[in-house]
Design an enzyme around this catalytic site. Structure first.
Site, PDB file in Angstrom:
ATOM      1  N   GLU A   1       0.819  -1.206   0.000  1.00 41.13           N
ATOM      2  CA  GLU A   1       0.000   0.000   0.000  1.00 41.13           C
ATOM      3  C   GLU A   1       0.856   1.260   0.000  1.00 41.13           C
ATOM      4  OE1 GLU A   1      -2.317  -2.950   2.673  1.00 41.13           O
ATOM      5  OE2 GLU A   1      -0.268  -2.650   1.940  1.00 41.13           O
TER       6      GLU A   1
ATOM      7  N   SER B   1      21.233 -41.034 -12.698  1.00 43.55           N
ATOM      8  CA  SER B   1      19.996 -40.266 -12.799  1.00 43.55           C
ATOM      9  C   SER B   1      20.147 -38.979 -13.600  1.00 43.55           C
ATOM     10  CB  SER B   1      19.492 -39.901 -11.389  1.00 43.55           C
ATOM     11  OG  SER B   1      20.448 -39.111 -10.703  1.00 43.55           O
TER      12      SER B   1
END
Length: 362
Positions: free
Chosen positions: A56, A171
């Protein structure tokens, strides 16, 4: 009654709030848009970092005198307390804002009440506009306030038949370069990245964000119950980002930056780990650990979202993405709601959340 202009302004505020992901903890991400009395946008802003001006304030500074008589659209109810910054509800009143529209009510008991303060000052207030969209963007902070623990996103990459590595342990790389780049986006949005001892031994991961300009490096966390996986010289111990090693409370170690936690039947207590991270200001966790650690988090009911990168690859053998999660019968399966599917390079990214009917009590 919300108008199309209200909806457009709030959607812009939600988009602005997302710019703060990964840099505002332990504060929420918040966006704000200000329209002048004639309905033209004159200011916008978002909360950028903890201790800095709230959304704000940024928007009011941008609007200047044009805010007087205008409308402020905020993704979270304006705060009503003085901390490192002043109360935003009072700042809106002093700027002469005549109408405030917010999306999500503030559940923080220390900050709530902004809407009542605004109404008492004669400001017209409307709450709940695009609440679901704003809540989704601020889910990590909201989870931390409501449940007292960080929000956990479990990420994994697997072949189409669910393998995260081949039978020989290799992997790299199952997923594509595009998917790996996308994971760095997830890291940049998280306060902490968590792996287990198996991943530490097998991959010597770095766990820092790469390729994203201006990213705030997350806390790197290794769950190393016996203090045996992280060795001097490990990449995770370099100076790129802060690191925390979680070990059992009865283990001796000379590792720096250690948190000692109680054991449970699976290793370390997941709730204790999350509580310790929450105390350190961590509001969002990216779980990148292997199948054992993922199973422990699922068993603890501590996975809020799953992001799986499925590569168009078949292995037929090798470890699966998820190990024992304490589920022994199909009726106890953790059912998921798929919220998004997307192509990332050659891979398929699936995002899902625990289905309300089956989500474990948190």
């Amino acid at each position: 009654m919300a108008t199309p202009a209200d909806m457009n302004a709030m959607r812009r505020a939600v988009a602005l709030a997302a710019r703060g992901l990964g840099s505002t903890s332990p504060n929420p991400v918040v966006g704000c848009v200000i329209l002048d009395a004639s309905g033209h946008q004159v200011g916008e802003g978002h909360h950028q970092r903890a201790g800095g001006p709230h959304a704000e304030v940024h928007a009011l500074r941008a609007a200047g005198v044009l805010a007087r008589g205008g409308t402020a659209y905020v993704t979270l109810e304006p705060c009503n307390h003085t901390g490192r910054t002043g109360p935003c509800a009072q700042a809106l009143i002093e700027a002469g804002i005549e109408r405030v529209v917010y999306a999500v009510g503030d559940p923080n008991p220390q900050a709530t009440g902004g809407a009542d303060t605004l109404r008492a000052a004669g400001v017209h207030v409307l709450g709940g506009l695009l609440e679901d969209e704003a809540e989704a963007g601020n889910i990590a902070w909201l989870t931390s306030v409501r449940h007292g623990r960080p929000y956990v996103l479990w990420k994994y990459a697997a072949t189409l038949d669910g393998r995260i590595a081949a039978a020989d342990g290799t992997s790299r790389w199952i997923s594509s370069a595009e998917s790996r780049a996308d994971v760095h986006r997830l890291r940049a949005e998280a306060d902490a990245v968590v792996v287990g001892s198996g991943t530490a031994r097998a991959d010597d991961p770095h766990l820092a964000v790469r390729g994203i300009e201006g990213a705030v490096q997350p806390l790197r966390v290794v769950v190393d119950t016996e203090a045996s996986a992280v060795k001097p010289g490990a990449r995770v111990l370099d100076a790129t980002a802060p690191t925390l090693i979680a070990v059992a409370e009865d283990v001796e170690t000379s590792l720096p930056d250690v948190v000692r936690l109680p054991r449970d039947g699976r290793g370390l207590s997941v709730p204790a780990l999350l509580a310790a991270l929450h105390e350190r200001g961590v509001r969002s966790v990216l779980l990148e650990g292997g199948p054992t650690l993922a199973g422990a988090f699922v068993a603890a009911g501590a996975v809020d979202r799953v992001v799986g990168y499925l590569a168009p690859v078949l292995l037929g053998a090798g470890p699966h993405a998820l190990a024992d999660a304490g589920i022994t019968t199909l009726t106890d399966a953790l059912r998921l709601d798929v919220t998004e599917t997307a192509r990332v390079g050659p891979d398929l990214r699936i995002t899902a959340t625990p289905a309300p009917a089956t989500a474990k009590e948190r």
